[in-house]
Design a protein around this motif. Structure first.
Motif, PDB file in Angstrom:
ATOM      1  N   ARG A   1       0.832  -1.205   0.000  1.00  0.00           N
ATOM      2  CA  ARG A   1       0.000   0.000   0.000  1.00  0.00           C
ATOM      3  C   ARG A   1       0.866   1.255   0.000  1.00  0.00           C
ATOM      4  O   ARG A   1       0.545   2.250  -0.653  1.00  0.00           O
ATOM      5  CB  ARG A   1      -0.913   0.004   1.222  1.00  0.00           C
TER       6      ARG A   1
ATOM      7  N   ASP B   1       0.968   4.262  -2.709  1.00  0.00           N
ATOM      8  CA  ASP B   1       0.785   5.646  -2.272  1.00  0.00           C
ATOM      9  C   ASP B   1       1.961   6.516  -2.683  1.00  0.00           C
ATOM     10  O   ASP B   1       1.778   7.664  -3.107  1.00  0.00           O
ATOM     11  CB  ASP B   1       0.594   5.681  -0.759  1.00  0.00           C
TER      12      ASP B   1
ATOM     13  N   GLU C   1      -3.873   0.131   6.337  1.00  0.00           N
ATOM     14  CA  GLU C   1      -5.244   0.566   6.128  1.00  0.00           C
ATOM     15  C   GLU C   1      -6.212  -0.275   6.958  1.00  0.00           C
ATOM     16  O   GLU C   1      -5.999  -1.482   7.167  1.00  0.00           O
ATOM     17  CB  GLU C   1      -5.614   0.472   4.649  1.00  0.00           C
ATOM     18  N   THR C   2      -7.277   0.364   7.403  1.00  0.00           N
ATOM     19  CA  THR C   2      -8.274  -0.315   8.227  1.00  0.00           C
ATOM     20  C   THR C   2      -8.939  -1.463   7.465  1.00  0.00           C
ATOM     21  O   THR C   2      -9.196  -2.534   8.028  1.00  0.00           O
ATOM     22  CB  THR C   2      -9.338   0.686   8.699  1.00  0.00           C
ATOM     23  N   ASN C   3      -9.222  -1.232   6.187  1.00  0.00           N
ATOM     24  CA  ASN C   3      -9.862  -2.290   5.386  1.00  0.00           C
ATOM     25  C   ASN C   3      -8.975  -3.530   5.289  1.00  0.00           C
ATOM     26  O   ASN C   3      -9.471  -4.663   5.348  1.00  0.00           O
ATOM     27  CB  ASN C   3     -10.188  -1.770   3.990  1.00  0.00           C
ATOM     28  N   ASP C   4      -7.667  -3.326   5.149  1.00  0.00           N
ATOM     29  CA  ASP C   4      -6.748  -4.462   5.114  1.00  0.00           C
ATOM     30  C   ASP C   4      -6.761  -5.208   6.453  1.00  0.00           C
ATOM     31  O   ASP C   4      -6.704  -6.442   6.495  1.00  0.00           O
ATOM     32  CB  ASP C   4      -5.332  -3.994   4.793  1.00  0.00           C
TER      33      ASP C   4
END
Length: 397
Positions: free
Chosen positions: A38, A42, A360-363
């Protein structure tokens, strides 16, 4: 009904927690690997967002200026400004080099731009923007430089007049912004020894230095000793115009390649970090398999350690699904402990990594679900072993 899982965990709490801690470190590494990917994505996009360009104009039939080399004359921007829909342009030149700071070499990307035009840093956290046409620089805070320091880039020294943050190249190298003319000189101008050697070589070449053509040598020398080239021209589109349509017009009428900001993001992600993404994906698969194997082995061992207890339960009529649920509880408990240990560990050591790690929170949510699924699947072997235990084991020695 006695909860065998809870009693077994209580009787072997130290081993159970230690197993969960080890599993957590594996999960932490997995989350970190995902964060590295990620972060790479980015980093690839941060420069594109910072310069606020709608279109990148590069050399025809290239993927420049990052995925491939690109070279344009620095007066191309004038012809682009006359096209419909073009609001603003800016020349940029990029080169990656090593600079010294406190006796250490730091790999940086040098970005040359015209002050007041597109291509500069989007914001400053200290100091001021570049105001002169030579020998001033704005550095990313990650370089370690402070306002007032001096940076030597190739043959010239630059005074750091400002600091920015999160301005990095697609490879994660911190950026240093300098005036465009200085960047052109640093990237394209040859050193004095090379100029002298080229002058001598051309002087000895009869095809160039023929009688009656004294201007040829001077012209060639001028080309060798000065350069007016850039890597790309940034374009900002007027409000109400479609960047895709403007880019198509540039391709059609100027015989250049033009990419929208979306196109550039796709190029950076698909071309520059594709191989790294595949490697990280393979590591994630390997870590998932190793985690499943560890959980399966631990739960299987714990199940074999209580054969007699399970046999007693079967002897008194406990249903198989109840026994299976007890074993799965232990496996899921390991997964929950491991996930929270791993999430804490990944958050703790992520800032230490030299490259940007974006958690990331979703990960994290996906990792939590995947951890529970892996633990549930890993418990199948132990459940099968438990269901095949003979109730007579409760009576035997």
């Amino acid at each position: 009904m006695i909860n065998l899982a809870r009693r077994d965990v209580a009787n072997h709490l130290g081993r159970y927690l230690l197993t969960g801690f080890g599993l957590g470190l594996l999960i932490g590494v997995t989350l970190t690997m995902a964060g590295v990917y990620r972060g790479m994505v980015d980093d690839a996009k941060v420069l594109l967002r910072a310069v606020r360009a709608d279109i990148w104009v590069v050399q025809q039939n290239t993927l420049g200026p990052f995925a491939e080399p690109s070279s344009l004359q620095d007066d191309v921007y004038r012809s682009l400004e006359g096209l419909p829909g073009v609001a603003e342009t800016g020349n940029v030149a990029y080169l990656t080099t090593q600079v010294k700071h406190v006796g250490k070499d730091i790999r940086v990307m040098v970005a040359g731009y015209t002050p007041g035009r597109l291509g500069g840093p989007s914001f400053l956290v200290a100091g001021r923007p570049i105001a002169q046409s030579h020998y001033e620089a704005v550095a990313d805070a990650k370089t370690g430089f402070e306002v007032g320091d001096r940076i030597r880039i190739r043959r010239n020294d630059y005074a750091v007049v400002g600091l920015t943050r999160r301005m990095v190249s697609s490879g994660g190298d911190p950026m240093v912004f300098i005036p465009l003319k200085d960047a052109q000189e640093a990237q394209f101008l040859k050193d004095n020894e090379s100029i002298v050697n080229d002058r001598n070589r051309l002087a000895d070449n009869p095809a160039v230095n023929r009688p009656g053509q004294p201007g040829v040598l001077k012209a060639v020398e001028a080309i060798q000793t000065a350069s007016h080239r850039v890597n790309a021209v940034l374009v900002r589109v007027e409000e109400g115009h479609d960047p895709r349509q403007v880019a198509d017009n540039i391709k059609r009428w100027k015989h250049l390649t033009a990419y929208t900001s979306t196109d550039m993001e796709d190029i950076l992600v698909a071309k520059l970090i594709a191989t790294a993404a595949k490697q990280i994906s393979l590591f994630l698969v390997i870590l998932a398999v190793v985690s499943a194997a560890i959980v399966a082995f631990i739960i299987y061992t714990m199940t074999l350690g209580k054969i007699k207890e399970i046999a007693v339960l079967k002897l008194i009529g406990t249903r198989d699904r109840t026994i299976a649920a007890m074993i799965m509880q232990e496996a899921l408990g390991l997964g929950v402990i491991g996930f929270f240990v791993g999430k804490f560990a990944a958050t703790l050591w992520a800032p230490v990594f030299p490259k940007h790690v974006l958690l990331e929170t979703n990960d994290a949510m996906r990792a939590f679900v995947l951890t529970l699924v892996i633990c549930a699947l890993a418990s199948v072997l132990a459940i099968r072993a438990a269901l095949h235990i003979d109730p007579a084991e409760a009576i035997g020695g």
